[in-house]
Write a protein that holds these residues in place. Structure first.
Motif, short mmCIF file in Angstrom:
data_model
loop_
_atom_site.label_atom_id
_atom_site.label_comp_id
_atom_site.label_asym_id
_atom_site.label_seq_id
_atom_site.Cartn_x
_atom_site.Cartn_y
_atom_site.Cartn_z
N VAL A 62 32.54 -96.08 17.48
CA VAL A 62 32.21 -96.90 16.39
C VAL A 62 31.00 -96.56 15.97
O VAL A 62 30.59 -96.77 14.68
N PHE A 63 29.92 -96.14 16.62
CA PHE A 63 28.88 -95.65 16.32
C PHE A 63 28.96 -94.50 15.28
O PHE A 63 28.20 -94.68 14.28
N ILE A 64 29.71 -93.74 15.69
CA ILE A 64 29.73 -92.24 14.88
C ILE A 64 30.39 -92.79 13.62
O ILE A 64 29.99 -92.12 12.76
N MET A 65 31.42 -93.51 13.55
CA MET A 65 32.03 -93.95 12.36
C MET A 65 31.24 -94.61 11.29
O MET A 65 31.23 -94.45 10.11
N GLY A 66 30.30 -95.63 11.86
CA GLY A 66 29.48 -96.34 11.13
C GLY A 66 28.52 -95.47 10.74
O GLY A 66 28.09 -95.41 9.63
N ALA A 67 27.71 -94.52 11.44
CA ALA A 67 26.68 -93.55 10.93
C ALA A 67 27.27 -92.73 9.72
O ALA A 67 26.61 -92.34 8.90
N VAL A 68 28.66 -92.39 9.89
CA VAL A 68 29.10 -91.42 8.98
C VAL A 68 29.13 -92.22 7.41
O VAL A 68 29.14 -91.44 6.73
N GLY A 69 29.42 -93.42 7.55
CA GLY A 69 29.60 -94.29 6.48
C GLY A 69 28.07 -94.30 5.64
O GLY A 69 27.98 -94.10 4.37
N VAL A 70 27.03 -94.44 6.59
CA VAL A 70 25.58 -94.73 6.02
C VAL A 70 25.30 -93.02 5.56
O VAL A 70 24.74 -93.07 4.43
N TRP A 71 25.62 -92.20 6.31
CA TRP A 71 25.31 -90.99 6.02
C TRP A 71 25.76 -90.55 4.86
O TRP A 71 25.21 -89.62 3.71
N PHE A 72 27.16 -90.80 4.52
CA PHE A 72 27.99 -90.32 3.10
C PHE A 72 27.47 -91.12 2.13
O PHE A 72 26.87 -90.69 0.92
N ALA A 73 26.91 -92.63 2.19
CA ALA A 73 26.34 -93.36 1.34
C ALA A 73 25.08 -92.69 0.73
O ALA A 73 24.61 -92.63 -0.44
N VAL A 74 23.89 -92.29 1.83
CA VAL A 74 22.79 -91.77 1.59
C VAL A 74 22.92 -90.33 0.81
O VAL A 74 22.12 -90.06 -0.29
N ARG A 75 23.83 -89.58 1.12
CA ARG A 75 24.26 -88.30 0.57
C ARG A 75 24.69 -88.53 -0.91
O ARG A 75 23.84 -87.75 -1.83
N CYS A 76 25.56 -89.52 -1.23
CA CYS A 76 25.70 -89.79 -2.67
C CYS A 76 24.65 -90.31 -3.48
O CYS A 76 24.23 -89.96 -4.68
N ALA A 77 23.74 -91.17 -2.85
CA ALA A 77 22.24 -91.56 -3.53
C ALA A 77 21.47 -90.44 -3.64
O ALA A 77 20.92 -90.51 -5.12
N VAL A 78 21.14 -89.50 -2.76
CA VAL A 78 20.48 -88.48 -3.09
C VAL A 78 21.10 -87.48 -4.22
O VAL A 78 20.30 -87.02 -5.15
N GLY A 79 22.27 -87.39 -4.09
CA GLY A 79 22.82 -86.56 -5.26
C GLY A 79 22.85 -87.08 -6.57
O GLY A 79 22.56 -86.50 -7.57
N ILE A 80 22.72 -88.55 -6.67
CA ILE A 80 22.61 -89.10 -7.92
C ILE A 80 21.32 -89.16 -8.26
O ILE A 80 21.01 -88.77 -9.68
#
Length: 138
Positions: A103-121
């Motif tokens: 559960v922690f890995i799946m949640g951390a992946v979601g946060v990581w993905f959102a942060v990568r998108c924000a940095v890309g933007i």
């Protein structure tokens, strides 16, 4: 008298690339949080379709977006596997840490993905290429 004029300074003009499609890819990725990842796949297809004909700035963003998608899928599947394998073992109380880690890995992946998108933007809005599009970190 001689006419002393300012030296002929021509500004360096960078060829501007259209920022719309990479922004659409990032937007579809972020919209995937609300639509159960359906728009994320559409964003991936847009990135693949435009990466070959894009300029260097947009190509770095498309590469970054494509890698973000596949890395997040890989890590999410690892977390999901741990979660599924830990469920039957949790009846014996041995699998509870495995379920929690999944559960922690799946949640951390979601946060990581959102942060990568924000940095890309962020880099896209500044008109810059993503500095390290092939990295797995941010």
């Amino acid at each position: 008298m001689t006419d002393v004029s300012a030296p002929d300074i021509t500004p360096v003009v960078r060829p501007e690339e259209d920022k719309v499609l990479p922004a659409v890819v990032y937007g579809l990725y972020l919209l995937g949080f609300a639509s159960c990842a359906a728009t994320t796949v559409v964003g991936l297809l847009v990135a693949y379709a435009n990466r070959g004909t894009a300029g260097p700035i947009n190509q770095s963003h498309y590469t970054f977006a494509i890698r973000s998608f596949w890395l997040s899928i890989g890590w999410f599947l690892i977390g999901l596997t741990m979660f599924i394998l830990g469920l039957p073992l949790s009846l014996l109380l041995v699998g509870i840490p495995v379920v929690a880690a999944g559960v922690f890995i799946m949640g951390a992946v979601g946060v990581w993905f959102a942060v990568r998108c924000a940095v890309g933007i962020y880099y896209l809005a500044r008109g810059e290429a993503y500095p390290r599009p092939r990295t797995w970190l941010i």
